[in-house]
Design a protein around this motif. Sequence first.
Motif, PDB file in Angstrom:
ATOM      1  N   ARG A  44       1.927   9.440   4.298  1.00  9.67           N
ATOM      2  CA  ARG A  44       2.628   9.518   5.586  1.00  9.67           C
ATOM      3  C   ARG A  44       1.948   8.654   6.636  1.00  9.67           C
ATOM      4  O   ARG A  44       2.603   7.973   7.429  1.00  9.67           O
ATOM      5  N   LYS A  45       0.626   8.682   6.637  1.00  9.39           N
ATOM      6  CA  LYS A  45      -0.120   7.857   7.595  1.00  9.39           C
ATOM      7  C   LYS A  45       0.113   6.364   7.310  1.00  9.39           C
ATOM      8  O   LYS A  45       0.277   5.552   8.224  1.00  9.39           O
ATOM      9  N   ALA A  46       0.165   6.008   5.999  1.00 11.92           N
ATOM     10  CA  ALA A  46       0.365   4.605   5.626  1.00 11.92           C
ATOM     11  C   ALA A  46       1.751   4.119   6.033  1.00 11.92           C
ATOM     12  O   ALA A  46       1.918   2.980   6.479  1.00 11.92           O
ATOM     13  N   THR A  47       2.764   4.959   5.916  1.00 14.24           N
ATOM     14  CA  THR A  47       4.122   4.531   6.290  1.00 14.24           C
ATOM     15  C   THR A  47       4.259   4.387   7.798  1.00 14.24           C
ATOM     16  O   THR A  47       5.052   3.570   8.281  1.00 14.24           O
ATOM     17  N   TRP A  59       0.813  -1.218   0.000  1.00  7.25           N
ATOM     18  CA  TRP A  59       0.000   0.000   0.000  1.00  7.25           C
ATOM     19  C   TRP A  59       0.846   1.267   0.000  1.00  7.25           C
ATOM     20  O   TRP A  59       0.602   2.182  -0.813  1.00  7.25           O
ATOM     21  N   PRO A  60       1.877   1.402   0.845  1.00 11.76           N
ATOM     22  CA  PRO A  60       2.693   2.615   0.781  1.00 11.76           C
ATOM     23  C   PRO A  60       3.366   2.811  -0.581  1.00 11.76           C
ATOM     24  O   PRO A  60       3.484   3.930  -1.069  1.00 11.76           O
ATOM     25  N   VAL A  61       3.817   1.699  -1.202  1.00 11.90           N
ATOM     26  CA  VAL A  61       4.459   1.804  -2.506  1.00 11.90           C
ATOM     27  C   VAL A  61       3.454   2.279  -3.551  1.00 11.90           C
ATOM     28  O   VAL A  61       3.757   3.109  -4.411  1.00 11.90           O
ATOM     29  N   ARG A  62       2.225   1.763  -3.491  1.00  8.40           N
ATOM     30  CA  ARG A  62       1.202   2.193  -4.435  1.00  8.40           C
ATOM     31  C   ARG A  62       0.864   3.679  -4.263  1.00  8.40           C
ATOM     32  O   ARG A  62       0.641   4.405  -5.242  1.00  8.40           O
ATOM     33  N   LEU A  63       0.824   4.129  -3.017  1.00  9.95           N
ATOM     34  CA  LEU A  63       0.583   5.554  -2.786  1.00  9.95           C
ATOM     35  C   LEU A  63       1.725   6.410  -3.342  1.00  9.95           C
ATOM     36  O   LEU A  63       1.494   7.487  -3.909  1.00  9.95           O
ATOM     37  N   GLN A  64       2.947   5.907  -3.166  1.00  6.60           N
ATOM     38  CA  GLN A  64       4.095   6.632  -3.713  1.00  6.60           C
ATOM     39  C   GLN A  64       4.001   6.731  -5.233  1.00  6.60           C
ATOM     40  O   GLN A  64       4.304   7.766  -5.836  1.00  6.60           O
ATOM     41  N   ILE A  65       3.543   5.651  -5.873  1.00 12.34           N
ATOM     42  CA  ILE A  65       3.358   5.663  -7.329  1.00 12.34           C
ATOM     43  C   ILE A  65       2.309   6.704  -7.718  1.00 12.34           C
ATOM     44  O   ILE A  65       2.477   7.438  -8.702  1.00 12.34           O
ATOM     45  N   ALA A  66       1.213   6.772  -6.947  1.00 12.33           N
ATOM     46  CA  ALA A  66       0.167   7.771  -7.234  1.00 12.33           C
ATOM     47  C   ALA A  66       0.726   9.193  -7.140  1.00 12.33           C
ATOM     48  O   ALA A  66       0.419  10.053  -7.981  1.00 12.33           O
ATOM     49  N   GLY A  82       6.623   0.094   3.886  1.00 14.18           N
ATOM     50  CA  GLY A  82       6.650   1.381   3.206  1.00 14.18           C
ATOM     51  C   GLY A  82       8.065   1.879   2.981  1.00 14.18           C
ATOM     52  O   GLY A  82       8.959   1.661   3.791  1.00 14.18           O
ATOM     53  N   LYS A  83       8.284   2.512   1.862  1.00 14.68           N
ATOM     54  CA  LYS A  83       9.584   3.109   1.571  1.00 14.68           C
ATOM     55  C   LYS A  83       9.518   4.594   1.887  1.00 14.68           C
ATOM     56  O   LYS A  83       8.570   5.271   1.516  1.00 14.68           O
ATOM     57  N   ILE A  84      10.539   5.085   2.544  1.00 13.03           N
ATOM     58  CA  ILE A  84      10.578   6.512   2.857  1.00 13.03           C
ATOM     59  C   ILE A  84      10.797   7.277   1.564  1.00 13.03           C
ATOM     60  O   ILE A  84      11.741   7.023   0.829  1.00 13.03           O
ATOM     61  N   ARG A  85       9.922   8.195   1.299  1.00 14.58           N
ATOM     62  CA  ARG A  85       9.978   8.936   0.047  1.00 14.58           C
ATOM     63  C   ARG A  85      11.089   9.970   0.075  1.00 14.58           C
ATOM     64  O   ARG A  85      11.288  10.675   1.050  1.00 14.58           O
TER      65      ARG A  85
END
Length: 895
Positions: free
Chosen positions: A880-883, A720-727, A890-893
């Motif tokens: 941020r909430k997902a990480t 989920w965090p990776v998908r949000l980062q992609i968005a 989650g990967k730190i952006r």
Amino acid sequence: MLTSVPQEFRKFSSHCYTLRMILKDTSRSLEDIQANLSLGEELKEKLSSNVIGTLNHMLDDCYPGVLVFGQSCHAKAAFINYILEQSVLPLHSNNWRWIRLSYGLVKEVRLTLEHEYEIVEKLQAYEKPWITVPEIDLKRTEQEASADHCQALEIRLNTTFLKDKVNILVPPDYPSEYLSDILLKYLNSILPVIIYVVSDESLNDAHIKEIQVIKETFQDLPILFVSIMESDGITTSESLTESEQHFLQESSNNQSSISKSEQPNKKIWHLRNQLINLGYLSKNENNIFPVSRSFCTECNNSLICDYECKEKFVIFVQHTFKSYLLNMASMLSMIHNECLKSFILTTFDMAREIQITPQRIKYAQMTEAGLYRSLMDIAGKKQEEIAKIIQSTLQDMKQNAGEILGDCYNEGSNSQQPSAKPTTVEIQQVVLNKLGNYVAGQLVQSVGCLHENFTGTLQRCLENLEKNCKDQDGNVLASDAVKKIISAAYSIELKSSTSFSVIHSFIERLRKFLHSFQMPWVACSPQQYDFTWRLQTVINMLDSLSSSKLAKTVSTQFQEVVRSSHEAFQSAMRSLENQLSGKLERMEEQRIAIRKQYAPRFARLALESTSLCDLVQWGMPVLSREIGRGQYGVVFACERWGGVDPCAIKSVVPPDDRHWNDLAMEFYYTRTIPEHPRIVKLRGSVIDHQYGGGCSSAVLLIMERMSRDLYCGLRNGLSWPVRLQIAIDVIEGIRYLHSQGLVHRDIKLKNVLLDNDNRAKLTDFGFCIPEAMMSGSVVGTPVHMAPELLSGHYDSSVDVYAFGILFWYICANQVRLPYVFEQFHNKEQLWTSVRKGLRPECLPIFSKACWNLMERCWSAAPEDRPPLGEVQPILETIWRKATVDSPATGKIRET
């Protein structure tokens, strides 16, 4: 090998033919634009005619040739004999004429003037068969002592080296002070490959001066210095010892300098150091570029030994021809890109003008109508206020009657008048002028606020509308009519007899009224008209004036002026609107012509010229395995090309002109997008005319190779965090495109590529286009298409809608269609339902924040969709909430 030289000439000739065809199409298109488009003259000023003229001269009037200079005729003869592999020229000779060697089926010699006109003269070569050209035929006569009358010896040989229009030219060995004039006069139609043959250990002052003249004449063209080792000809590798061959082979591969003590051949290194000191060679580079090295348009001078000639001479010819081709193709590409930039900017201006002109007309009419109503209200409803102003003015004038007379008469004067009438007229003039000034000043103050409300913006708006229609049809301009309306209230010129003033008109009527009957205060018998009498006359006159009647007169006259000016304004606006309507129609026609005809034509020419640049510079890419397939092409893997390693190649075979134009526009927009981490950068393009066995041409678009697309990523599973980062990455990419004035129009899973770190980049700009160039065509993938796309009237907000659908897939973590869309059998049914408000269903895994964002993005009305600058912070908050909730996945952006 030397046998490859004709091949290089053949390739060069083929590329020049391609450039010639592109240039002819470009010239025809420019002439068409200048004849049919308003921006034709502007383009003509931007594109210097010298550029097209220079290209025409180089491609139509010039031919390539090997231009051989040298320290002596012996050195030049030794070099030419070696590359031709026969003893054509005598070695120990001097005082040569021009020499030109070219291909012929039969060996022959002839004498010409200026390389054009054959001279009938008995040559020794005619008398008997020859292997080496007789020395006497090469020598200049006494009549040829002047450089202006130097004859040329044309030698034709049936040899492989000279096939494919290979020419060798040897200038006469005149002193260097004559050399520049000779080269400019006789080599104007030559694209030279310059060789300078050195037979001695060093260059003397005369040789250095000669090289300097050559560099100045041919500007930045490179020179290949060839050092001859032996006095009787060029050395072969067999004449060297085994140790010398081994050392020289290593020194050929080593680009660093070598000390004299280590050299088996001190002669060439002494020459090399001299050329370095003179600035003709680089210290760090004593040889020409290897074939594998990237090529730039600036080719350096090089020094080679005679035993390297077979290999390095071919490379030098190749690099020189590349330099010519890249310069010419770059000049053509510059013309095409400049035209395309002008097209895009012009269509932006046209679209803005077409949109804003009716709004300006509407604003001008509404504002003037408000001004007219306000002034008429002042003149009609506020007549009582004007009467009070006049009454107050009359009272002030009575109290200051003495001051009124003091302006024209000295107090206590006792002048005699023959009758009462002249004195009475003078007093009337003084009283009326004073009254007019007072009333005018008070009236201006009462309507002063209107000046600020109606003048500035309205005047600028009208001037902008009239700038291209001024003084047409001899009609009154709308801006002049407005000035008259404003002048009626503010610009009261009482002293000018030509002034169009309300008060002035009122005074004239009042004067006629007073003159129509005998004044009650005028005596019938002669009397002394002293100051007391005059003062009484003034008071009596002021008492006789009625403020209500004067107010009515002022109001009536004021209304007449305003109404007349308002009617003139309306008439002018009708004329202006008709003129602008015709102008906008012609502008829309030109905008459509640019968008549908001229821009695609120049985009295709730009694709051809730029692709030729890439082909010349980097060569044809080698396709490897297939890694993807789309609607409009196949994607292949490719190893290193153009400095990109690894890269991917999208091969597209356009079936017709329309697809060619679409592809060319995609190429142009993609190529001009500046580097951005969220955009897949197009690195180059090549047109493969031999694709599919030569039956069709394919365009190979080369770009950096990514790991996979978002479709494959979701199918294989992403956290989920990776998908949000992609968005977030997708939003950044779309925002950047919009900042460049571009609309993607096809945001979907397969057009989002992922790298090895699962960071996203946008790709496939086949439908990407500037907003002003959009024609209302229905493009995109049905599920991601906004409702207004079907109407043909849309803007950049269609990308926001498409992102809303894409975000549904990202949140759902699936690639299957939304359930509500699966029931439709064709896209027409789907579009009909979407127009009625059908959207993807809300899944149980969706958070409220994500669902709200989706709904806002795919709103039916474009104005209800959030700007991307608002969407990104919302996504970052969710990320941020997902990480925090799942830090392990989650990967730190990166910031």
